[in-house]
Design an enzyme around this catalytic site. Sequence first.
Site, PDB file in Angstrom:
ATOM      1  N   GLY A   8       0.861  -1.188   0.000  1.00  0.00           N
ATOM      2  CA  GLY A   8       0.000   0.000   0.000  1.00  0.00           C
ATOM      3  C   GLY A   8       0.895   1.235   0.000  1.00  0.00           C
ATOM      4  O   GLY A   8       0.492   2.312   0.424  1.00  0.00           O
ATOM      5  N   GLY A  87      -2.015  -2.782   9.425  1.00  0.00           N
ATOM      6  CA  GLY A  87      -2.847  -1.672   9.886  1.00  0.00           C
ATOM      7  C   GLY A  87      -4.134  -1.562   9.094  1.00  0.00           C
ATOM      8  O   GLY A  87      -5.028  -0.813   9.460  1.00  0.00           O
ATOM      9  N   ASN A 113      -5.726   0.627  15.076  1.00  0.00           N
ATOM     10  CA  ASN A 113      -5.290   2.011  15.272  1.00  0.00           C
ATOM     11  C   ASN A 113      -3.938   2.021  15.967  1.00  0.00           C
ATOM     12  O   ASN A 113      -3.807   1.493  17.067  1.00  0.00           O
ATOM     13  CB  ASN A 113      -6.323   2.786  16.108  1.00  0.00           C
ATOM     14  CG  ASN A 113      -6.181   4.273  15.914  1.00  0.00           C
ATOM     15  OD1 ASN A 113      -5.072   4.784  15.789  1.00  0.00           O
ATOM     16  ND2 ASN A 113      -7.298   4.960  15.876  1.00  0.00           N
ATOM     17  N   PHE A 114      -2.957   2.602  15.294  1.00  0.00           N
ATOM     18  CA  PHE A 114      -1.603   2.649  15.864  1.00  0.00           C
ATOM     19  C   PHE A 114      -1.323   3.943  16.607  1.00  0.00           C
ATOM     20  O   PHE A 114      -0.215   4.118  17.126  1.00  0.00           O
ATOM     21  CB  PHE A 114      -0.563   2.454  14.752  1.00  0.00           C
ATOM     22  CG  PHE A 114      -0.407   1.011  14.335  1.00  0.00           C
ATOM     23  CD1 PHE A 114       0.394   0.151  15.051  1.00  0.00           C
ATOM     24  CD2 PHE A 114      -1.075   0.521  13.227  1.00  0.00           C
ATOM     25  CE1 PHE A 114       0.543  -1.179  14.668  1.00  0.00           C
ATOM     26  CE2 PHE A 114      -0.936  -0.798  12.832  1.00  0.00           C
ATOM     27  CZ  PHE A 114      -0.119  -1.660  13.566  1.00  0.00           C
ATOM     28  N   HIS A 141     -14.349  10.253  10.414  1.00  0.00           N
ATOM     29  CA  HIS A 141     -13.180  10.051   9.546  1.00  0.00           C
ATOM     30  C   HIS A 141     -13.292  10.884   8.267  1.00  0.00           C
ATOM     31  O   HIS A 141     -14.364  11.390   7.932  1.00  0.00           O
ATOM     32  CB  HIS A 141     -13.035   8.568   9.185  1.00  0.00           C
ATOM     33  CG  HIS A 141     -12.397   7.760  10.267  1.00  0.00           C
ATOM     34  ND1 HIS A 141     -13.109   7.305  11.358  1.00  0.00           N
ATOM     35  CD2 HIS A 141     -11.109   7.348  10.455  1.00  0.00           C
ATOM     36  CE1 HIS A 141     -12.286   6.644  12.165  1.00  0.00           C
ATOM     37  NE2 HIS A 141     -11.078   6.658  11.638  1.00  0.00           N
ATOM     38  N   HIS A 142     -12.174  10.906   7.543  1.00  0.00           N
ATOM     39  CA  HIS A 142     -12.097  11.603   6.250  1.00  0.00           C
ATOM     40  C   HIS A 142     -13.055  10.978   5.225  1.00  0.00           C
ATOM     41  O   HIS A 142     -13.529   9.857   5.412  1.00  0.00           O
ATOM     42  CB  HIS A 142     -10.649  11.566   5.730  1.00  0.00           C
ATOM     43  CG  HIS A 142     -10.120  10.166   5.564  1.00  0.00           C
ATOM     44  ND1 HIS A 142     -10.332   9.413   4.433  1.00  0.00           N
ATOM     45  CD2 HIS A 142      -9.432   9.352   6.417  1.00  0.00           C
ATOM     46  CE1 HIS A 142      -9.770   8.233   4.567  1.00  0.00           C
ATOM     47  NE2 HIS A 142      -9.222   8.166   5.776  1.00  0.00           N
ATOM     48  N   LYS A 145     -12.632   7.204   3.429  1.00  0.00           N
ATOM     49  CA  LYS A 145     -12.610   5.928   4.164  1.00  0.00           C
ATOM     50  C   LYS A 145     -13.697   5.015   3.592  1.00  0.00           C
ATOM     51  O   LYS A 145     -14.865   5.406   3.511  1.00  0.00           O
ATOM     52  CB  LYS A 145     -12.826   6.166   5.656  1.00  0.00           C
ATOM     53  CG  LYS A 145     -12.686   4.887   6.484  1.00  0.00           C
ATOM     54  CD  LYS A 145     -12.544   5.201   7.954  1.00  0.00           C
ATOM     55  CE  LYS A 145     -12.469   3.922   8.793  1.00  0.00           C
ATOM     56  NZ  LYS A 145     -11.298   3.099   8.469  1.00  0.00           N
ATOM     57  N   THR A 152     -11.316   0.883  14.841  1.00  0.00           N
ATOM     58  CA  THR A 152     -11.081   1.364  16.208  1.00  0.00           C
ATOM     59  C   THR A 152     -12.374   1.370  17.008  1.00  0.00           C
ATOM     60  O   THR A 152     -12.403   0.969  18.178  1.00  0.00           O
ATOM     61  CB  THR A 152     -10.520   2.803  16.160  1.00  0.00           C
ATOM     62  OG1 THR A 152      -9.396   2.798  15.300  1.00  0.00           O
ATOM     63  CG2 THR A 152     -10.126   3.287  17.545  1.00  0.00           C
TER      64      THR A 152
HETATM   65  P1  NAD Z   1      -5.254   4.580   0.394  1.00  0.00           P
HETATM   66  O1  NAD Z   1      -6.418   4.223  -0.471  1.00  0.00           O
HETATM   67  O2  NAD Z   1      -4.709   5.973   0.319  1.00  0.00           O
HETATM   68  O3  NAD Z   1      -4.035   3.584   0.081  1.00  0.00           O
HETATM   69  C1  NAD Z   1      -4.161   2.220  -0.114  1.00  0.00           C
HETATM   70  C2  NAD Z   1      -3.108   1.796  -1.126  1.00  0.00           C
HETATM   71  O4  NAD Z   1      -3.096   0.387  -1.162  1.00  0.00           O
HETATM   72  C3  NAD Z   1      -3.409   2.288  -2.555  1.00  0.00           C
HETATM   73  O5  NAD Z   1      -2.245   2.930  -3.087  1.00  0.00           O
HETATM   74  C4  NAD Z   1      -3.738   1.014  -3.315  1.00  0.00           C
HETATM   75  O6  NAD Z   1      -3.299   1.054  -4.679  1.00  0.00           O
HETATM   76  C5  NAD Z   1      -2.975  -0.025  -2.521  1.00  0.00           C
HETATM   77  N1  NAD Z   1      -3.565  -1.391  -2.611  1.00  0.00           N
HETATM   78  C6  NAD Z   1      -4.838  -1.755  -2.405  1.00  0.00           C
HETATM   79  N2  NAD Z   1      -4.980  -3.081  -2.545  1.00  0.00           N
HETATM   80  C7  NAD Z   1      -3.745  -3.555  -2.855  1.00  0.00           C
HETATM   81  C8  NAD Z   1      -3.242  -4.867  -3.116  1.00  0.00           C
HETATM   82  N3  NAD Z   1      -4.034  -5.942  -3.129  1.00  0.00           N
HETATM   83  N4  NAD Z   1      -1.911  -4.988  -3.393  1.00  0.00           N
HETATM   84  C9  NAD Z   1      -1.096  -3.878  -3.418  1.00  0.00           C
HETATM   85  N5  NAD Z   1      -1.529  -2.627  -3.189  1.00  0.00           N
HETATM   86  C10 NAD Z   1      -2.838  -2.476  -2.899  1.00  0.00           C
HETATM   87  O7  NAD Z   1      -5.679   4.217   1.878  1.00  0.00           O
HETATM   88  P2  NAD Z   1      -5.019   4.714   3.246  1.00  0.00           P
HETATM   89  O8  NAD Z   1      -5.762   5.899   3.759  1.00  0.00           O
HETATM   90  O9  NAD Z   1      -3.535   4.785   3.088  1.00  0.00           O
HETATM   91  O10 NAD Z   1      -5.427   3.500   4.228  1.00  0.00           O
HETATM   92  C11 NAD Z   1      -5.010   2.177   3.966  1.00  0.00           C
HETATM   93  C12 NAD Z   1      -5.562   1.250   5.022  1.00  0.00           C
HETATM   94  O11 NAD Z   1      -4.997   1.587   6.282  1.00  0.00           O
HETATM   95  C13 NAD Z   1      -7.090   1.354   5.221  1.00  0.00           C
HETATM   96  O12 NAD Z   1      -7.599   0.078   5.483  1.00  0.00           O
HETATM   97  C14 NAD Z   1      -7.225   2.271   6.431  1.00  0.00           C
HETATM   98  O13 NAD Z   1      -8.447   2.093   7.118  1.00  0.00           O
HETATM   99  C15 NAD Z   1      -6.049   1.775   7.245  1.00  0.00           C
HETATM  100  N6  NAD Z   1      -5.549   2.704   8.260  1.00  0.00           N
HETATM  101  C16 NAD Z   1      -5.206   2.139   9.455  1.00  0.00           C
HETATM  102  C17 NAD Z   1      -4.648   2.912  10.437  1.00  0.00           C
HETATM  103  C18 NAD Z   1      -4.198   2.245  11.715  1.00  0.00           C
HETATM  104  O14 NAD Z   1      -3.705   2.935  12.637  1.00  0.00           O
HETATM  105  N7  NAD Z   1      -4.340   0.919  11.830  1.00  0.00           N
HETATM  106  C19 NAD Z   1      -4.459   4.286  10.239  1.00  0.00           C
HETATM  107  C20 NAD Z   1      -4.828   4.837   9.019  1.00  0.00           C
HETATM  108  C21 NAD Z   1      -5.359   4.027   8.025  1.00  0.00           C
END
Ligand code: NAD
Length: 256
Positions: A8, A87, A113-114, A141-142, A145, A152
């Site tokens: 990602g 995450g 959530n980290f 959230h934004h 999402k 969380t």
């Molecule tokens: P985003 O859409 O900006 O980025 C996701 C990226 O993953 C994209 O560039 C997409 O092309 C890529 N992707 C998707 N499926 C893929 C696959 N099968 N193989 C390779 N690449 C792939 O999203 P984001 O805002 O960066 O969030 C990503 C994830 O992280 C979401 O699930 C979000 O809810 C989660 N998140 C978790 C936390 C945490 O603290 N745990 C914090 C923020 C976001």
Amino acid sequence: MKRLAIVGGAGRMGQALARGLAAHEGLEVVALVDEHPPASVAGAIGVADLNACDALSLDVVIDFSSPQGVLTSAQWCAAHGVALVVGTTGLTEAHWSALEAASQRVGVVVAANFAIGAVLSERFAAMAAPYFERVEIIELHHDHKVDAPSGTSIATARAIASARRAKGLAPIEDPTTSVSVEGARGANVEDGVRVHSVRLTGLVAHQEVLFGSPGEGLTIRHDSYDRESFLPGVAIAVAHVSAATPELLRGIDSLL
Ligand code: NAD
């Protein structure tokens, strides 16, 4: 030095992690894996899939992609003996099964959530839960999402429900007898603990836990104003996780 790949890597979180973790002592981000490979960031190369990382001697894969991406990361990490930090949210039973299977072979840390403040707010909510009659959660959230309610808020609702049960409290009953518009009372996640999801342009990740009892209220609020807020927690998970110690750690509360 731990060598990392971020799945990602072209996304909002992937890019924030690539820049932030590169500045951490003892961590080196060597690859940004994405269906749409990004340009290199701070020396990390952009690649289309994890198989392109075979020769990079990775220690940890960090996945902030999509639930489908998590399936691939779990299988690849188990097959290649590389630890995994996840995450990505919106995981279902199938994804958890794949993570359980991977954790038989390598260390896996999964957290919805980290942000340290978010982890503590879940802990504080569980502490308060047995002392109040009612509780409802609002997560905000934004506008990009894709999953709801937030991971969380689900974890917080479950922690509250579990803390109430441990003190012998019954599920919270909803006084509503008539709903004229579907969804008005939010989602009953567990034992009547309800979550309401807000999606707004300009927000990052926010949550309010509202407790109420006769004559008093308590609100526990956490705000992530910037994706930077997730970096310290991810760094803690990366420092802990190891391919040599197979385990499935849910959340980073025990690492704080
Ligand atoms: P985003 O859409 O900006 O980025 C996701 C990226 O993953 C994209 O560039 C997409 O092309 C890529 N992707 C998707 N499926 C893929 C696959 N099968 N193989 C390779 N690449 C792939 O999203 P984001 O805002 O960066 O969030 C990503 C994830 O992280 C979401 O699930 C979000 O809810 C989660 N998140 C978790 C936390 C945490 O603290 N745990 C914090 C923020 C976001």
